[in-house]
Scaffold this active site. Structure first.
Site, PDB file in Angstrom:
ATOM      1  N   PRO A  17     114.958  70.582  64.796  1.00  0.00           N
ATOM      2  CA  PRO A  17     114.049  70.477  63.531  1.00  0.00           C
ATOM      3  C   PRO A  17     112.912  71.499  63.671  1.00  0.00           C
ATOM      4  O   PRO A  17     112.533  72.037  64.765  1.00  0.00           O
ATOM      5  CB  PRO A  17     113.298  69.172  63.993  1.00  0.00           C
ATOM      6  CG  PRO A  17     113.547  68.845  65.235  1.00  0.00           C
ATOM      7  CD  PRO A  17     114.729  69.699  65.888  1.00  0.00           C
ATOM      8  N   GLN A  73     113.861  62.651  62.232  1.00  0.00           N
ATOM      9  CA  GLN A  73     112.863  62.757  63.042  1.00  0.00           C
ATOM     10  C   GLN A  73     111.459  62.046  62.413  1.00  0.00           C
ATOM     11  O   GLN A  73     111.190  62.554  61.282  1.00  0.00           O
ATOM     12  CB  GLN A  73     112.682  64.233  63.584  1.00  0.00           C
ATOM     13  CG  GLN A  73     111.662  64.332  64.767  1.00  0.00           C
ATOM     14  CD  GLN A  73     111.178  65.630  65.330  1.00  0.00           C
ATOM     15  OE1 GLN A  73     110.476  66.236  64.542  1.00  0.00           O
ATOM     16  NE2 GLN A  73     111.677  65.959  66.462  1.00  0.00           N
ATOM     17  N   CYS A 106     105.233  67.951  69.070  1.00  0.00           N
ATOM     18  CA  CYS A 106     104.480  68.799  68.112  1.00  0.00           C
ATOM     19  C   CYS A 106     103.134  69.006  68.699  1.00  0.00           C
ATOM     20  O   CYS A 106     102.350  68.230  69.093  1.00  0.00           O
ATOM     21  CB  CYS A 106     104.478  68.040  66.789  1.00  0.00           C
ATOM     22  SG  CYS A 106     103.403  69.069  65.553  1.00  0.00           S
ATOM     23  N   LYS A 146     112.124  63.699  71.580  1.00  0.00           N
ATOM     24  CA  LYS A 146     112.144  65.250  71.747  1.00  0.00           C
ATOM     25  C   LYS A 146     110.564  65.475  72.272  1.00  0.00           C
ATOM     26  O   LYS A 146     109.687  65.073  71.635  1.00  0.00           O
ATOM     27  CB  LYS A 146     112.458  65.782  70.460  1.00  0.00           C
ATOM     28  CG  LYS A 146     112.317  67.376  70.734  1.00  0.00           C
ATOM     29  CD  LYS A 146     113.000  68.170  69.513  1.00  0.00           C
ATOM     30  CE  LYS A 146     113.047  69.584  69.574  1.00  0.00           C
ATOM     31  NZ  LYS A 146     111.543  70.239  69.286  1.00  0.00           N
ATOM     32  N   GLY A 208     114.597  75.758  73.582  1.00  0.00           N
ATOM     33  CA  GLY A 208     113.816  76.895  73.680  1.00  0.00           C
ATOM     34  C   GLY A 208     114.473  78.195  74.141  1.00  0.00           C
ATOM     35  O   GLY A 208     115.526  78.181  75.128  1.00  0.00           O
ATOM     36  N   ARG A 232     114.152  79.117  66.335  1.00  0.00           N
ATOM     37  CA  ARG A 232     114.018  80.015  65.793  1.00  0.00           C
ATOM     38  C   ARG A 232     115.430  81.127  65.593  1.00  0.00           C
ATOM     39  O   ARG A 232     115.493  81.870  64.674  1.00  0.00           O
ATOM     40  CB  ARG A 232     112.890  80.832  66.402  1.00  0.00           C
ATOM     41  CG  ARG A 232     111.717  80.039  66.011  1.00  0.00           C
ATOM     42  CD  ARG A 232     110.360  80.740  66.949  1.00  0.00           C
ATOM     43  NE  ARG A 232     110.819  80.342  68.449  1.00  0.00           N
ATOM     44  CZ  ARG A 232     109.980  80.677  69.441  1.00  0.00           C
ATOM     45  NH1 ARG A 232     109.040  81.269  69.299  1.00  0.00           N
ATOM     46  NH2 ARG A 232     110.388  80.498  70.567  1.00  0.00           N
TER      47      ARG A 232
HETATM   48  C1  LIG Z   1     108.172  76.560  62.444  1.00  0.00           C
HETATM   49  C2  LIG Z   1     108.606  75.532  63.506  1.00  0.00           C
HETATM   50  C3  LIG Z   1     108.676  74.315  63.078  1.00  0.00           C
HETATM   51  C4  LIG Z   1     108.975  73.287  64.140  1.00  0.00           C
HETATM   52  N1  LIG Z   1     108.934  71.963  63.657  1.00  0.00           N
HETATM   53  C5  LIG Z   1     109.379  71.080  64.587  1.00  0.00           C
HETATM   54  C6  LIG Z   1     109.723  69.717  64.026  1.00  0.00           C
HETATM   55  O1  LIG Z   1     109.390  69.248  62.905  1.00  0.00           O
HETATM   56  N2  LIG Z   1     109.875  68.761  64.947  1.00  0.00           N
HETATM   57  C7  LIG Z   1     110.089  69.363  66.203  1.00  0.00           C
HETATM   58  O2  LIG Z   1     110.533  68.281  67.188  1.00  0.00           O
HETATM   59  N3  LIG Z   1     110.073  70.442  66.757  1.00  0.00           N
HETATM   60  C8  LIG Z   1     109.581  71.472  65.797  1.00  0.00           C
HETATM   61  N4  LIG Z   1     109.734  72.834  66.298  1.00  0.00           N
HETATM   62  C9  LIG Z   1     110.079  72.900  67.780  1.00  0.00           C
HETATM   63  C10 LIG Z   1     111.552  73.393  67.663  1.00  0.00           C
HETATM   64  O3  LIG Z   1     112.236  72.343  67.589  1.00  0.00           O
HETATM   65  C11 LIG Z   1     112.190  74.048  69.151  1.00  0.00           C
HETATM   66  O4  LIG Z   1     111.893  72.884  70.161  1.00  0.00           O
HETATM   67  C12 LIG Z   1     111.197  75.212  69.605  1.00  0.00           C
HETATM   68  O5  LIG Z   1     110.759  75.736  68.571  1.00  0.00           O
HETATM   69  C13 LIG Z   1     111.600  75.910  70.750  1.00  0.00           C
HETATM   70  O6  LIG Z   1     113.077  76.506  70.634  1.00  0.00           O
HETATM   71  P1  LIG Z   1     113.181  77.997  70.128  1.00  0.00           P
HETATM   72  O7  LIG Z   1     112.664  78.780  71.253  1.00  0.00           O
HETATM   73  O8  LIG Z   1     114.646  78.146  70.184  1.00  0.00           O
HETATM   74  O9  LIG Z   1     112.340  78.337  68.605  1.00  0.00           O
HETATM   75  C14 LIG Z   1     109.276  73.674  65.391  1.00  0.00           C
HETATM   76  C15 LIG Z   1     109.458  74.982  66.034  1.00  0.00           C
HETATM   77  C16 LIG Z   1     109.057  76.072  64.872  1.00  0.00           C
HETATM   78  C17 LIG Z   1     109.042  77.676  65.105  1.00  0.00           C
END
Ligand SMILES: Cc1cc2nc3c(=O)[nH]c(=O)nc-3n(C[C@H](O)[C@H](O)[C@H](O)COP(=O)(O)O)c2cc1C
Length: 337
Positions: A17, A73, A106, A146, A208, A232
């Protein structure tokens, strides 16, 4: 096979998400590209309680036909409100919902101020009450959580927290290997993800720093998780799912997208986003276009132009012109060889 095992058997690489990024049209694209499961952006249970039909909640809960059944979620800190709204959501979405995920990761100050999101990692008893109330309210639909590595480096509690969430009735757990304090900075700690996997019996999803197909496979191999989430790494790159699937299934990498494929996808995405959210969605599309063209020749210039386009027609014209520029650029490069 349990419901959660069945869901995770559809693919081990999931779209995470991302609020403001993973709107329904993009989720549909990622699912078609091979994501095992897609998650909605986080939706406020309190918001649903007071204004169930607000345009914001309605848009957040619209699912793309290609992605269903999808994970939905929600976030909040009041067990009764969470349970009541979870039950309503299940009624509202019917078979389109695969599982209900609770956001306890969050880091945003506005969310923390209400004791929601990652603040719940500091109140594990309340977190467990929420999971238990929601799980009872939507049974037999799986409820998942999460969360993060912990609040800060002095209070890393992912393993203990995971055990409590499992005991409270969580059917699976997703863990992001950063603390709340880190937001999205620094590198994600995959060791803590492995520790969570070792500590619980329910499936664990790692999150991550999965930015490539190789990262997805590496996280699965190094941590033993049942599935990984891409956040990302999927921005401007829905092909990551197809690539990770291929690498996992055959051990052989497949080629990434060509420049033409990237522009075509940006156009498809833009068109779908405007159909979904109206002409104003072009503004939200700007960042996506920036991600799609990142690394291509002239990308900086394109980004500047995209930031000036206010209608889809303008965006489309600009991207088609860019595609032509790239085509001539490529033939010039070939002639020069
Ligand atoms: C712009 C943005 C918005 C996010 N929004 C949510 C969200 O709504 N709910 C959630 O559980 N995690 C959210 N996350 C966290 C991601 O789901 C993920 O756990 C986190 O970015 C780590 O993964 P990555 O290193 O692959 O980016 C968000 C991350 C980013 C960058």
């Amino acid at each position: 096979m349990s419901a959660i095992a069945d869901i995770l058997s559809r693919g081990r690489v999931l779209l995470a998400p991302m609020a403001g990024v993973t709107e329904a049209p993009f989720r549909g694209i990622c699912k078609r590209m091979g994501a095992g499961l897609t998650y909605t952006e986080m939706v406020s249970a309190t918001g649903l309680h007071y204004t169930p039909d607000s345009p914001t909640s309605t848009a957040l809960l619209r699912l793309d036909p290609a992605e269903t059944p999808a994970a939905v979620q929600i976030f909040g800190a009041n067990p009764d409100v969470m349970a009541e709204q979870a039950a309503r959501l299940v009624e509202r979405l019917g078979d389109s919902i695969a599982l209900l995920d609770i956001n306890m990761g969050c880091p945003v100050t506005k969310v923390i101020a209400k004791a929601e999101g990652s603040a719940l990692m500091r109140t594990p008893e309340l977190a467990a009450q929420i999971v238990s109330a929601v799980a009872q309210a939507v049974s037999p639909l799986p409820v998942t959580v999460k969360f993060r590595k912990g609040w800060d480096s002095a209070s890393v509690n992912a393993v203990d927290f995971a055990k409590r969430m499992e005991a409270a009735g969580a059917a699976a757990l997703a863990v992001h290997g950063r603390t709340r304090d880190q937001f999205y900075k620094g590198s994600a700690d995959w060791r803590v993800i492995a520790q969570v996997k070792d500590a619980v019996g329910v499936p664990v999803i790692g999150s991550g720093d999965v930015f490539s197909a190789y990262d997805a496979v590496a996280m699965i191999v190094q941590t033993g998780v049942d599935a990984v989430m891409v956040a990302r790494g999927a921005q401007g790159n829905p092909w990551i799912f197809r690539e990770a699937r291929a690498l996992l299934e055959s051990g052989a990498p497949i080629a990434g997208p060509t420049a033409t494929e990237r522009i075509d996808m940006a156009l498809e995405h833009g068109r779908a986003l405007v159909d979904f959210g109206g002409e104003r969605a072009v503004i939200r599309m700007r960042k996506h276009v920036g991600w799609y063209v990142a690394g291509l020749p002239g990308a900086t210039y394109v980004r500047t132009k995209v930031d000036q386009s206010a209608t889809f027609a303008e965006l489309e014209a600009m991207l088609l012109e860019y595609a032509e520029f790239l085509a001539s650029h490529t033939s010039l490069m070939k002639e020069g060889q």
